[in-house]
Design an enzyme around this catalytic site. Structure first.
Site, PDB file in Angstrom:
ATOM      1  CB  CYS A  44      -5.480  46.727   3.195  1.00 13.50           C
ATOM      2  SG  CYS A  44      -5.805  45.756   4.673  1.00 13.50           S
ATOM      3  CB  CYS A  49      -4.933  47.026   7.554  1.00 11.85           C
ATOM      4  SG  CYS A  49      -5.914  47.901   6.341  1.00 11.85           S
ATOM      5  CE  LYS A  52      -3.086  49.271  11.874  1.00 12.18           C
ATOM      6  NZ  LYS A  52      -4.018  50.212  11.333  1.00 12.18           N
ATOM      7  CE1 TYR A 179      -9.864  54.690  11.988  1.00 13.16           C
ATOM      8  CE2 TYR A 179     -10.329  56.837  11.031  1.00 13.16           C
ATOM      9  CZ  TYR A 179     -10.764  55.624  11.501  1.00 13.16           C
ATOM     10  OH  TYR A 179     -12.091  55.336  11.497  1.00 13.16           O
ATOM     11  CD  GLU A 183      -4.207  52.760  13.456  1.00 12.51           C
ATOM     12  OE1 GLU A 183      -3.592  52.658  12.380  1.00 12.51           O
ATOM     13  OE2 GLU A 183      -5.347  52.283  13.629  1.00 12.51           O
ATOM     14  CG  HIS A 439     -16.916  37.809  37.027  1.00 10.56           C
ATOM     15  ND1 HIS A 439     -16.672  39.165  36.967  1.00 10.56           N
ATOM     16  CD2 HIS A 439     -16.332  37.360  38.157  1.00 10.56           C
ATOM     17  CE1 HIS A 439     -15.964  39.502  38.033  1.00 10.56           C
ATOM     18  NE2 HIS A 439     -15.739  38.444  38.772  1.00 10.56           N
ATOM     19  CD  GLU A 444     -17.519  40.994  34.323  1.00 14.89           C
ATOM     20  OE1 GLU A 444     -18.495  40.492  34.893  1.00 14.89           O
ATOM     21  OE2 GLU A 444     -16.343  40.824  34.720  1.00 14.89           O
TER      22      GLU A 444
HETATM   23  P1  NDP Z   1      -7.519  61.106   9.180  1.00 14.28           P
HETATM   24  O1  NDP Z   1      -8.593  61.613   8.307  1.00 14.28           O
HETATM   25  O2  NDP Z   1      -7.825  60.073  10.178  1.00 14.28           O
HETATM   26  O3  NDP Z   1      -6.885  62.336   9.964  1.00 14.28           O
HETATM   27  C1  NDP Z   1      -6.361  63.439   9.276  1.00 14.28           C
HETATM   28  C2  NDP Z   1      -5.757  64.403  10.256  1.00 14.28           C
HETATM   29  O4  NDP Z   1      -5.060  65.402   9.532  1.00 14.28           O
HETATM   30  C3  NDP Z   1      -6.775  65.107  11.117  1.00 14.28           C
HETATM   31  O5  NDP Z   1      -6.230  65.279  12.390  1.00 14.28           O
HETATM   32  C4  NDP Z   1      -6.975  66.457  10.424  1.00 14.28           C
HETATM   33  O6  NDP Z   1      -7.180  67.508  11.317  1.00 14.28           O
HETATM   34  C5  NDP Z   1      -5.630  66.678   9.769  1.00 14.28           C
HETATM   35  N1  NDP Z   1      -5.708  67.317   8.445  1.00 14.28           N
HETATM   36  C6  NDP Z   1      -6.513  66.948   7.430  1.00 14.28           C
HETATM   37  N2  NDP Z   1      -6.262  67.732   6.353  1.00 14.28           N
HETATM   38  C7  NDP Z   1      -5.300  68.593   6.707  1.00 14.28           C
HETATM   39  C8  NDP Z   1      -4.633  69.656   6.050  1.00 14.28           C
HETATM   40  N3  NDP Z   1      -4.932  69.979   4.786  1.00 14.28           N
HETATM   41  N4  NDP Z   1      -3.690  70.347   6.727  1.00 14.28           N
HETATM   42  C9  NDP Z   1      -3.401  70.035   8.005  1.00 14.28           C
HETATM   43  N5  NDP Z   1      -4.008  69.054   8.689  1.00 14.28           N
HETATM   44  C10 NDP Z   1      -4.956  68.341   8.047  1.00 14.28           C
HETATM   45  O7  NDP Z   1      -6.337  60.669   8.174  1.00 14.28           O
HETATM   46  P2  NDP Z   1      -5.155  59.620   8.275  1.00 14.28           P
HETATM   47  O8  NDP Z   1      -4.152  60.103   7.300  1.00 14.28           O
HETATM   48  O9  NDP Z   1      -4.762  59.385   9.672  1.00 14.28           O
HETATM   49  O10 NDP Z   1      -5.814  58.302   7.707  1.00 14.28           O
HETATM   50  C11 NDP Z   1      -6.397  58.303   6.399  1.00 14.28           C
HETATM   51  C12 NDP Z   1      -7.560  57.360   6.353  1.00 14.28           C
HETATM   52  O11 NDP Z   1      -7.090  56.018   6.325  1.00 14.28           O
HETATM   53  C13 NDP Z   1      -8.484  57.445   7.556  1.00 14.28           C
HETATM   54  O12 NDP Z   1      -9.469  58.418   7.382  1.00 14.28           O
HETATM   55  C14 NDP Z   1      -9.060  56.061   7.610  1.00 14.28           C
HETATM   56  O13 NDP Z   1     -10.213  56.025   6.821  1.00 14.28           O
HETATM   57  C15 NDP Z   1      -7.990  55.192   7.022  1.00 14.28           C
HETATM   58  N6  NDP Z   1      -7.265  54.474   8.088  1.00 14.28           N
HETATM   59  C16 NDP Z   1      -7.940  53.597   8.864  1.00 14.28           C
HETATM   60  C17 NDP Z   1      -7.324  52.921   9.868  1.00 14.28           C
HETATM   61  C18 NDP Z   1      -8.095  51.975  10.719  1.00 14.28           C
HETATM   62  O14 NDP Z   1      -9.174  51.580  10.312  1.00 14.28           O
HETATM   63  N7  NDP Z   1      -7.602  51.607  11.902  1.00 14.28           N
HETATM   64  C19 NDP Z   1      -5.891  53.102  10.151  1.00 14.28           C
HETATM   65  C20 NDP Z   1      -5.274  54.068   9.295  1.00 14.28           C
HETATM   66  C21 NDP Z   1      -5.942  54.719   8.302  1.00 14.28           C
HETATM   67  P3  NDP Z   1      -8.578  67.883  12.012  1.00 14.28           P
HETATM   68  O15 NDP Z   1      -9.407  66.648  12.094  1.00 14.28           O
HETATM   69  O16 NDP Z   1      -8.191  68.416  13.326  1.00 14.28           O
HETATM   70  O17 NDP Z   1      -9.175  68.910  11.133  1.00 14.28           O
END
Ligand code: NDP
Length: 450
Positions: A44, A49, A52, A179, A183, A439, A444
């Protein structure tokens, strides 16, 4: 009575969860050591976080500067300097790291800047070969970006490296639709990069409400970001000028890019940790299996945070660390409540959500009513920005309770944090209606949906 162990608690991993657990346990009187092989602060603070969000702020100026002209400001042509932002962000990260270290020191937690591995139910070994014993061991090592396996995969980077880029890529491919992908797509788009998101499915942000994520997709496309859906990676090759040619299995042309970021989820960082020596069971993806009290299958070893792959969010890891320390060392037993955890995506515009999505509610509840407000924020109207916000309340048709709130629009995460209290408190729709609107605000809309 003197303990038979060197420490009462040995924490492996100095991220948000580990630091909280270590300092609270120590404040409860435990003798605590914490091993961190890299930098105190974990994902983080160091590479997640915090940096970012600072980049999100930095990127937002692209819109703010353009909009300012419509509000009467004579803004000369503005240039963006990545090196200035990058170095200021890295300096801020270093400042917070020092603050974290200070918190540990002030709470008499002994920080050991080495890798530690488990060698038994009550023993760990440090990288220099020293073995130490502890009454309890807490695994808080977090997770690590998943790197796919295909020809040329080594040409891609992860979010870990993005914060250190020498320059802003002209063309950026981002693998994943979650995510991190959304982002960074927003951030780099605003720095002037030509961004393409590549995902294996035809959806982004699968856990968010369908209407809200569709709105983000629509706004992103309108802004000029590109998407390649149902596009598995076949291979990546480096071409003469150092750029990448990405071959995808979606039938389209290869994609040319200057950088490729993997944002395909994060895997628990347990390989090589020695947990098998203590009989700690792992899930198939390497996550440490724990019960509701964060205890593993080895009674003296506990785990919290991303390494358990329950909810990969910093505030959840912090809460798990607090509850662990209070329960085990503070004589204040408790459990983390995983219901109605608010979350946000810091995309452009950002998304906030809490509770059930409409489809979850329709699957779980008998009767559901949804209310939406689809509006153009006042500031966007004057700025000539054709971007609409969307707020949605999901209501249990029988009890009238608001069971979900989902929003996309400027400052949605800030507004959602306060609104999440109402969902957690099981407030009814009529109680939202009873509140007089403030407002003119965007928030709101939450009390004006009929
Ligand atoms: P996410 O789980 O958000 O997204 C993963 C993406 O990768 C999805 O689109 C998924 O596709 C795809 N995917 C997953 N596995 C594979 C694979 N084996 N091959 C190809 N595509 C794949 O992961 P992130 O890496 O973006 O983030 C990791 C974690 O970090 C998040 O889950 C979150 O918990 C945390 N995070 C939180 C943030 C926040 O709170 N703002 C910001 C950044 C990270 P599909 O879904 O289409 O199957």
């Amino acid at each position: 009575m003197a303990s038979q162990f060197d420490y009462d608690l040995f924490v492996i991993g100095g991220g948000s969860g580990g630091v909280r657990a270590a300092r609270v346990a120590s404040a409860h009187g435990a003798r605590v050591a914490m091993a961190e092989e890299h930098r105190v602060g974990g994902t983080c603070i160091i590479r997640g976080c915090v940096p970012k969000k600072l980049l999100v702020y930095g990127a937002h100026f692209a819109e703010d500067i353009a909009d300012a002209r419509r509000f009467g400001w004579n803004v000369p042509k503005a240039d963006f300097n990545w090196e200035v932002l990058r170095d200021n962000v890295l300096a801020e990260v270093a400042r917070i790291e020092v603050v974290y270290q200070g918190i540990l020191d002030n709470n008499k937690v002994e920080t050991i800047h080495q890798r530690a591995t488990v060698t038994g139910p009550n023993e760990v070994q440090l990288a220099d070969g020293t073995r130490v014993t502890a009454g309890k061991i807490l695994i808080a090592v977090g997770a690590w970006p998943y790197i796919p396996d295909f020809e040329g995969a080594e040409h891609g980077i992860t979010s870990n490296e993005v914060f250190h880029l020498a320059e802003v890529p002209k063309r950026l491919a981002i693998a994943g639709g979650g995510y991190i992908a959304n982002e960074f797509a927003g951030i780099f788009h605003h720095f002037g990069t030509d961004v393409t998101i590549i995902n294996r499915s035809d959806r982004i942000l699968r856990h968010y409400d369908a209407q809200i994520r569709d709105r983000l997709l629509q706004i992103s496309i309108m802004a000029g970001m590109k998407f390649r859906f149902n596009a598995p990676f076949e291979r990546v090759e480096k071409v003469g000028d150092g750029s990448l040619r990405i071959h995808l299995g979606d039938g389209g042309d290869p994609l040319e890019a200057d950088a490729l970021i993997y944002a395909l989820g994060r895997v628990p960082k347990t390989p090589g940790l020695g947990l098998e020596t203590a009989g700690v069971d792992l899930a198939r993806n390497g996550a440490v299996l724990v019960n509701a009290d964060n205890q593993t299958t080895c009674p003296s070893i506990y785990a919290i945070g991303d390494v358990t792959d329950r909810v990969q969010l910093t505030p959840v890891a912090i809460r798990e660390g607090q509850v662990f320390a209070d329960s085990i060392f503070g004589d204040k037993p408790g459990r983390v409540d995983y219901e109605d955890i608010p979350s946000a995506v810091f995309s452009h515009p950002p998304i906030g959500g809490v509770g059930m999505t409409e489809s979850e509610a329709r699957n779980r509840l008998g009767s559901v009513r949804c209310y939406t407000s689809d509006f153009r924020p006042m500031k966007n109207v004057l700025a000539g920005r054709n971007e609409r916000a969307l707020y949605k309340l999901v209501v249990n048709g029988e009890t009238e309770e608001v069971v979900g709130i989902h929003m996309i629009g400027p400052d949605a995460p800030e507004i959602l944090q306060a609104a999440a209290i109402a969902v957690k408190a099981r407030l009814k729709k009529s109680q939202f209606d009873a509140v007089v609107a403030l407002h003119p605000t965007m928030a709101e809309e939450l009390v004006l949906m009929r």
